[in-house]
Motif scaffolding. Structure first.
Motif, PDB file in Angstrom:
ATOM      1  N   LEU A 143      18.521 -37.233 -28.808  1.00 38.17           N
ATOM      2  CA  LEU A 143      19.966 -37.021 -28.931  1.00 38.17           C
ATOM      3  C   LEU A 143      20.686 -38.355 -29.097  1.00 38.17           C
ATOM      4  CD1 LEU A 143      22.326 -34.859 -28.485  1.00 38.17           C
ATOM      5  CD2 LEU A 143      22.329 -35.724 -26.154  1.00 38.17           C
ATOM      6  N   GLN A 144      20.287 -39.331 -28.302  1.00 37.08           N
ATOM      7  CA  GLN A 144      20.851 -40.684 -28.408  1.00 37.08           C
ATOM      8  C   GLN A 144      20.601 -41.257 -29.800  1.00 37.08           C
ATOM      9  OE1 GLN A 144      22.555 -43.117 -26.841  1.00 37.08           O
ATOM     10  NE2 GLN A 144      21.925 -44.745 -28.198  1.00 37.08           N
ATOM     11  N   ILE A 187      24.444 -40.317 -30.739  1.00 36.16           N
ATOM     12  CA  ILE A 187      25.257 -41.291 -30.017  1.00 36.16           C
ATOM     13  C   ILE A 187      25.122 -42.686 -30.609  1.00 36.16           C
ATOM     14  CG2 ILE A 187      25.658 -42.354 -27.762  1.00 36.16           C
ATOM     15  CD1 ILE A 187      24.631 -39.650 -26.575  1.00 36.16           C
ATOM     16  N   GLY A 188      23.898 -43.128 -30.866  1.00 36.44           N
ATOM     17  CA  GLY A 188      23.667 -44.471 -31.385  1.00 36.44           C
ATOM     18  C   GLY A 188      24.437 -44.786 -32.657  1.00 36.44           C
ATOM     19  N   PRO A 189      24.322 -43.935 -33.696  1.00 31.40           N
ATOM     20  CA  PRO A 189      25.045 -44.229 -34.936  1.00 31.40           C
ATOM     21  C   PRO A 189      26.564 -44.265 -34.760  1.00 31.40           C
ATOM     22  CG  PRO A 189      23.299 -42.647 -35.359  1.00 31.40           C
ATOM     23  CD  PRO A 189      23.388 -42.823 -33.871  1.00 31.40           C
ATOM     24  N   TYR A 190      27.102 -43.366 -33.923  1.00 27.89           N
ATOM     25  CA  TYR A 190      28.549 -43.368 -33.699  1.00 27.89           C
ATOM     26  C   TYR A 190      28.975 -44.610 -32.920  1.00 27.89           C
ATOM     27  CZ  TYR A 190      28.811 -38.649 -35.505  1.00 27.89           C
ATOM     28  OH  TYR A 190      28.757 -37.559 -36.317  1.00 27.89           O
ATOM     29  N   ALA A 191      28.155 -45.002 -31.961  1.00 25.77           N
ATOM     30  CA  ALA A 191      28.474 -46.206 -31.182  1.00 25.77           C
ATOM     31  C   ALA A 191      28.422 -47.442 -32.075  1.00 25.77           C
ATOM     32  CB  ALA A 191      27.506 -46.344 -30.007  1.00 25.77           C
TER      33      ALA A 191
END
Length: 119
Positions: A82-83, A87-91
């Motif tokens: 999930l990360q 989450i990673g690309p958006y962060a």
């Protein structure tokens, strides 16, 4: 189960407060179902078992039976996936935008929005 079905099961599992509490308890190490029930006295055993079943379906909990005991183990790999996917690309995108804003502020120049966005 397809990737989309797995993602749906994962988000469903993480979408309930009690299931997140169970996962938090399993971070410390494997626990028996009885131990988890004792930790959540406001819930009956049947309800805890239903929540554990949802977590197991999502791949977040692996069950090991030892005699009459049922040991629940956290499997964090679905959360890592999930990360990696969400989450990673958006962060990274947000960090790039903030870095662009910082450069523009330090240079005293208006920011070119297209240059601040990563490809």
């Amino acid at each position: 189960m397809s990737t989309e079905d797995q993602d749906d099961a994962l988000f469903k599992a993480l979408g309930h407060r009690v299931r997140r509490q169970l996962l938090d308890r399993l971070k410390a190490g494997p626990q028996t179902t009885g131990g988890l029930c004792d930790a959540l006295p406001q819930l009956d055993r049947c309800t805890v078992m239903q929540h554990l079943r949802v977590l197991e379906t999502a791949g977040l909990v692996v069950v090991e039976r030892r005699g009459r005991e049922r040991w629940n183990h956290l499997d964090a790999l679905p959360i890592q996936a999930l990360q990696d996917r969400w989450i990673g690309p958006y962060a990274a995108h947000a960090a790039a935008m903030l870095a662009g804003l910082k450069r523009a502020a330090e240079d005293g120049q208006p920011q070119d929005r297209d240059k601040a966005l990563p490809d």
